[in-house]
Structures are given as structure tokens and as C-alpha cells.
Design a protein around this motif. Structure first.
Motif, PDB file in Angstrom:
ATOM      1  N   LEU A  87      -3.177   3.194 -33.411  1.00  0.00           N
ATOM      2  CA  LEU A  87      -2.297   2.234 -32.751  1.00  0.00           C
ATOM      3  C   LEU A  87      -2.272   0.865 -33.429  1.00  0.00           C
ATOM      4  N   TRP A  88      -3.474   0.318 -33.728  1.00  0.00           N
ATOM      5  CA  TRP A  88      -3.562  -1.092 -34.099  1.00  0.00           C
ATOM      6  C   TRP A  88      -4.301  -1.369 -35.403  1.00  0.00           C
ATOM      7  N   ASP A  89      -5.059  -0.429 -35.903  1.00  0.00           N
ATOM      8  CA  ASP A  89      -6.010  -0.688 -36.991  1.00  0.00           C
ATOM      9  C   ASP A  89      -5.775   0.278 -38.157  1.00  0.00           C
ATOM     10  N   PRO A  90      -4.900  -0.065 -39.099  1.00  0.00           N
ATOM     11  CA  PRO A  90      -4.615   0.855 -40.209  1.00  0.00           C
ATOM     12  C   PRO A  90      -5.842   1.045 -41.105  1.00  0.00           C
ATOM     13  N   ARG A  91      -6.191   2.304 -41.392  1.00  0.00           N
ATOM     14  CA  ARG A  91      -7.345   2.620 -42.216  1.00  0.00           C
ATOM     15  C   ARG A  91      -6.911   3.552 -43.366  1.00  0.00           C
ATOM     16  N   PRO A  92      -6.422   2.979 -44.472  1.00  0.00           N
ATOM     17  CA  PRO A  92      -5.957   3.802 -45.604  1.00  0.00           C
ATOM     18  C   PRO A  92      -7.035   4.738 -46.137  1.00  0.00           C
ATOM     19  N   GLU A  93      -8.279   4.288 -46.130  1.00  0.00           N
ATOM     20  CA  GLU A  93      -9.364   5.118 -46.642  1.00  0.00           C
ATOM     21  C   GLU A  93      -9.568   6.348 -45.760  1.00  0.00           C
ATOM     22  N   LEU A  94      -9.396   6.175 -44.471  1.00  0.00           N
ATOM     23  CA  LEU A  94      -9.496   7.308 -43.555  1.00  0.00           C
ATOM     24  C   LEU A  94      -8.384   8.317 -43.835  1.00  0.00           C
ATOM     25  N   ASN A  95      -7.179   7.809 -44.027  1.00  0.00           N
ATOM     26  CA  ASN A  95      -6.058   8.707 -44.327  1.00  0.00           C
ATOM     27  C   ASN A  95      -6.268   9.438 -45.649  1.00  0.00           C
ATOM     28  N   ALA A  96      -6.825   8.730 -46.614  1.00  0.00           N
ATOM     29  CA  ALA A  96      -7.048   9.339 -47.934  1.00  0.00           C
ATOM     30  C   ALA A  96      -8.085  10.452 -47.874  1.00  0.00           C
ATOM     31  N   ASN A  97      -8.977  10.384 -46.895  1.00  0.00           N
ATOM     32  CA  ASN A  97     -10.039  11.390 -46.765  1.00  0.00           C
ATOM     33  C   ASN A  97      -9.795  12.355 -45.611  1.00  0.00           C
ATOM     34  N   ASN A  98      -8.573  12.424 -45.163  1.00  0.00           N
ATOM     35  CA  ASN A  98      -8.230  13.315 -44.062  1.00  0.00           C
ATOM     36  C   ASN A  98      -8.656  14.748 -44.368  1.00  0.00           C
ATOM     37  N   GLY A  99      -9.370  15.352 -43.432  1.00  0.00           N
ATOM     38  CA  GLY A  99      -9.801  16.740 -43.576  1.00  0.00           C
ATOM     39  C   GLY A  99     -11.132  16.927 -44.263  1.00  0.00           C
ATOM     40  N   LYS A 100     -11.702  15.880 -44.848  1.00  0.00           N
ATOM     41  CA  LYS A 100     -13.001  16.003 -45.496  1.00  0.00           C
ATOM     42  C   LYS A 100     -14.114  16.066 -44.458  1.00  0.00           C
ATOM     43  N   SER A 101     -15.132  16.822 -44.762  1.00  0.00           N
ATOM     44  CA  SER A 101     -16.247  16.991 -43.822  1.00  0.00           C
ATOM     45  C   SER A 101     -17.102  15.738 -43.774  1.00  0.00           C
ATOM     46  N   GLN A 102     -17.512  15.403 -42.561  1.00  0.00           N
ATOM     47  CA  GLN A 102     -18.493  14.333 -42.355  1.00  0.00           C
ATOM     48  C   GLN A 102     -19.430  14.829 -41.267  1.00  0.00           C
ATOM     49  N   GLY A 103     -20.654  15.186 -41.676  1.00  0.00           N
ATOM     50  CA  GLY A 103     -21.555  15.841 -40.736  1.00  0.00           C
ATOM     51  C   GLY A 103     -20.992  17.196 -40.356  1.00  0.00           C
ATOM     52  N   ASN A 104     -20.974  17.474 -39.058  1.00  0.00           N
ATOM     53  CA  ASN A 104     -20.441  18.772 -38.603  1.00  0.00           C
ATOM     54  C   ASN A 104     -18.981  18.668 -38.163  1.00  0.00           C
ATOM     55  N   ARG A 105     -18.326  17.576 -38.529  1.00  0.00           N
ATOM     56  CA  ARG A 105     -16.924  17.370 -38.169  1.00  0.00           C
ATOM     57  C   ARG A 105     -16.108  17.028 -39.409  1.00  0.00           C
ATOM     58  N   LYS A 106     -14.795  16.963 -39.230  1.00  0.00           N
ATOM     59  CA  LYS A 106     -13.913  16.563 -40.308  1.00  0.00           C
ATOM     60  C   LYS A 106     -13.238  15.241 -39.975  1.00  0.00           C
ATOM     61  N   LEU A 107     -13.041  14.409 -40.998  1.00  0.00           N
ATOM     62  CA  LEU A 107     -12.335  13.155 -40.802  1.00  0.00           C
ATOM     63  C   LEU A 107     -10.880  13.441 -40.454  1.00  0.00           C
TER      64      LEU A 107
END
Length: 472
Positions: A87-107
Motif C-alpha cells: 500500500l504505502w512502502d515500495p520495496r524494489p528489492e523485495l520485488n526483485a527477490n520474489n519467490g526466493k526462499s527465506q527460511g521455510n517460506r518464500k519472499l
């Protein structure tokens, strides 16, 4: 006759109204050798309230100690914990890593674009185009955080500044400090379509009962359903006035023997307010007379209806109005569900800002958009996010707020506030500051202690702090 030696006098044996009541103090004095009365008088002294201080009643308009930037408040509450990075906080790095694993979850990257709005180029989600028209008036605090990722306690924190203890709501504190400009309407009104929220979120708690919030179900379209029993089915206004005047006389006698105890004073005020509301509330809440184009501009749905009512209340002198939208507990389906929520709310936000500006009320109306906590960078259910107390965003405008800016930031994935961190209590301190108060000095004494909205805690020993960086 010799008055001192009369055996019988009619005057002495005629029952008076005063004789019908026996106060707690009288009872304790007569049965407890006076020590009960002494203890009770101390208790009543601690419960002293604004009526005695203001000289005009608890709800009479009051002048704050400092020159205020805002005179009234609109809080828009996104119930369920809205996902700040969508909604309010654009995170380009998050979008660039979409689907990558982080722990037991995916970004999970955001499904939305973040265009630049206004001359300032302030970035927020494409699902807010009408708010985007006012971007140069908007400040987004992207580094807000709270104390717990649980809906109930975090909602209490947003509304009262306390997660566990029952404390007065923000609107109650505002009324306690400023009173209200319209004595014929409640000074603190909270609205949402559907069932009432937990009363702890709009309670006066230990403040006098006159500062209690009033809930309105904005799903209702008839004034008789919006405010139950707005009109008596059994008595005319003239007869009601006579009944109320008699009741006030009896209550006044009752009150004099109780040193204007807060609960009794609040009950008396409630009777009088209910009578006056039969005219003013009917007119304020009835939007049937609005032009069709106005109704369309706000939106023909629950959000549009309650935001239009909010505008009508604010322009009639109601001090604090809260409108809530549910449906933001987005563990899945953010792309569809967040868009659907915004499609209902965004036109109404744009419309109320338009109207407040047109009426010359925007500059001294403080508007702030909140949610109980934020969301995780990792995917929870399909296309959704889990709870996150370490980061959320707060949106503010009007009332002396510097527009066209973002303040603070989260980490590169949006998981935690890292720069210029702002606690929920800091938002509360800022609200009171804009209304003309030193938040540390607006206190109420009860139980031998002075309490304030921005009370210090173990995890936040300084209490709230004004966010100077967003002030014009």
C-alpha cells in the motif's frame, strides 16, 4: 407560637425531595463513626474531573495551552493489519527477490505498481488514485512499529496506547482536553459497517463518562436504525421536555449530595444530549438530501456512506471521528482483496479531502490512516502475508502536517523499521501536539497516579515522542 417549644409543626413533618435520598457518605457517617466518610471523600477527590475545571461542563469547548494546528480529527482505521509494502512502502528489492526462499517460506513481491504522485513524486500504490490527487498534502511514516503482532492487543494499542490495561481511547483524550464544539452531538463518534467493535477501543475508561465514544453502524441507511430510539413513540417533544426538566431537578438534588460524581454527571448529560440529538443528529446522519453526484463521488457503498457522514459530522463541530474498514487481514489473495478494499475506500478518501478543502476545513482537520500492525515480507497463504509488528505505515495529512513526503524507512525487504523508527505512541503524541497539547502534560489523576495517553512503559520508557520531521 414559640418556634423553639412547638411540639408539632406541619413544616417539620412535610416530606421534602431531599429526604428521599441517603448518600453513601451519610450512610457511612451514621454507621461507621465517620471514618468511612473520610475515606470516601478522599476517593471522590481523586475522581475530580473536567466539569469542575472548565466551569462550563465537561463537553464545553476549551482552549488548548498552545496554538493548535488542528481543531478536529479524522482517523481512518484499516482493520485487520494492512500490508504496508503493498500500500504505502515500495520495496524494489523485495520485488526483485520474489519467490526466493527465506527460511521455510518464500519472499512475496507486491502485485502492485507504485507510481509517483503529485509534484512531490511521492510513491504509493496504484490502488489509491484518488488519494494520489492529494499526494502533495500527504506524509507517509514508513517506519512505524508496535508491540505485538496479535490483532486484539495491537488494536487496543492503536486506539488507546495500551495493550493490556483498559485505558481511554484517543478520541476520549481529545474530548477531555478540548471538549466539543457541538453540544447537540456526541463529540467522539466511531463508525464501521456492521457489528460494533470491542468497546475497549472507544472507551472513556477512568475518564468521566461524558468522554465515552459513540458507535454508529454505517450499514444502516435509515436514521431510526443508525441511532436507535432517536424519536420517542410515546411522548411529544414538549412532554419529553417536561419529563426531562423534572428528572434534572431530581438529579440535581441527588448530585449536590455527591459532589458532582463523574458517573452521575455523565448520566445526566446523556439524558440531555439524547433529547437534543433528536433534531441535530437526524439532520447530521441523514444523507438522503445530498446531491446524487455527491453520493456517487463518495461511492454507493458502506465506506462511501460512512465517509460522507464523517464529513457532515466534522463540519458540524464533532471533535473526533473514526471510520473503520474491515477486510485487511490478508493472509492470502492480496492482489484481489486489497484492490477490492481500496476500490471502496479510495474514492471516499479523495472525496472527503476535496470537500474539506472546498469548505475551508482541511488545513485545521488532522487526518491519519492507521492499521493495527503490518505484514511480513514472506508469503503466508497463497498470495498473502503473515503478521508483523516490527513495521507498518501511518499516513497523515492536513492539520499542520508537511505534505508530499515519506518519513523513515524499513529494511530493504520491508520486514522491520530501521531508520527514524516511530512507535504508535509517537503518533499519538503527534496528534495531541497538533491539537495544541504537550502530550506529557495532558494527564488525569486516578488511583493516586497521573495517567496520560502516551504513558511510559517498560519497553518504551520515554513514552511517546512528537514526530517533528513530518510537521510543517
Amino acid at each position: 407560637m414559640n418556634r423553639e417549644t412547638d411540639v408539632y409543626s406541619v413544616e417539620d413533618h412535610t416530606q421534602r425531595i431531599e429526604d428521599l435520598f441517603l448518600t453513601r457518605r451519610q450512610w457511612l457517617t451514621q454507621t461507621g463513626t465517620g471514618f468511612g466518610a473520610l475515606a470516601l471523600s478522599c476517593m471522590l477527590a481523586e475522581q475530580g474531573h473536567a466539569q469542575a475545571k472548565s466551569g462550563g461542563g465537561a463537553l464545553a469547548p476549551k482552549t488548548p495551552p498552545r496554538t493548535p494546528k488542528a481543531k478536529r480529527v479524522l482517523n481512518i482505521f484499516l482493520q485487520g493489519a494492512a500490508p504496508h509494502m503493498d500500500l504505502w512502502d515500495p520495496r524494489p528489492e523485495l520485488n526483485a527477490n520474489n519467490g526466493k526462499s527465506q527460511g521455510n517460506r518464500k519472499l512475496l513481491g507486491s502485485p502492485f505498481r507504485f507510481p509517483k504522485y503529485g509534484k512531490s513524486g511521492l510513491e504509493f500504490s496504484e490502488i489509491w488514485p484518488n488519494l494520489g490527487r492529494h499526494a502533495d498534502d500527504v506524509a507517509i511514516v514508513r517506519s512505524t512499529y508496535t508491540d505485538a503482532p496479535a490483532h486484539g492487543p495491537a488494536t487496543y494499542m492503536q486506539n488507546t496506547g495500551e495493550m493490556q490495561e483498559i485505558r481511554p481511547a484517543v478520541g476520549s483524550w481529545v474530548m477531555y482536553g478540548l471538549g466539543t464544539e457541538n453540544q447537540n452531538l456526541p463529540g467522539f463518534i466511531t463508525m464501521r459497517p456492521g457489528n460494533a467493535p470491542d468497546p475497549r477501543n472507544y472507551t472513556n475508561a477512568f475518564l468521566p463518562g461524558a468522554f465515552q465514544g459513540t458507535f454508529v453502524d454505517s450499514n444502516n441507511t435509515k436514521i431510526e436504525d443508525i441511532i436507535k430510539n432517536i424519536k420517542s413513540e410515546f411522548a411529544s417533544r414538549r412532554d419529553q421536555r417536561k419529563q426531562l426538566d423534572l428528572l434534572l431537578k431530581l438529579n440535581e438534588v441527588h448530585k449536590q449530595k455527591r459532589q458532582a460524581e463523574g458517573e452521575l454527571e455523565a448520566r445526566i448529560n446523556t439524558f440531555e444530549l439524547a433529547y437534543r440529538m433528536q433534531t441535530d443528529a437526524r439532520e447530521a446522519f441523514d444523507i438522503a438530501g445530498e446531491k446524487p453526484e455527491t453520493l456517487a463521488k463518495y461511492g454507493n457503498n458502506g465506506q462511501g456512506r460512512q465517509m460522507l457522514i464523517a464529513r457532515r459530522l466534522l463540519e458540524r463541530g464533532v471533535r473526533f471521528v473514526q471510520v473503520a474498514q474491515g477486510g485487511w487481514d490478508l493472509h492470502g489473495g492480496i492482489a484481489q482483496r486489497a484492490k477490492r478494499n481500496a476500490d471502496q475506500l479510495d474514492p471516499a478518501i479523495g472525496a472527503i479531502v476535496d470537500d474539506l478543502k472546498e469548505r475551508g476545513l482541511f488545513n485545521d482537520t488532522l487526518i491519519y490512516i492507521t492499521s493495527e500492525f503490518g505484514r511480513s515480507s514472506r508469503e503466508d497463504g497463497a498470495g498473502g502475508r503473515g503478521h508483523n509488528a516490527r513495521a507498518l505505515s501511518t499516513v497523515l495529512m492536513g492539520g499542520g502536517i508537511k505534505g508530499g513526503m515519506a518519513y523513515g524507512s524499513t529494511d530493504e525487504l520491508g520486514g522491520a523499521a530501521v531508520e527514524n523508527k516511530v512507535h504508535v505512541k509517537d503518533i499519538h503524541a503527534t496528534v495531541l501536539n497538533q491539537l495544541g497539547f504537550d502530550h506529557e502534560q495532558l494527564t488525569f489523576r486516578t488511583g493516586g497516579r497521573d495517567f496520560r495517553l502516551t504513558q511510559a512503559t517498560r519497553t518504551l520508557p520515554q513514552g511517546g515522542t512528537v514526530v517533528d520531521g513530518i510537521l510543517a
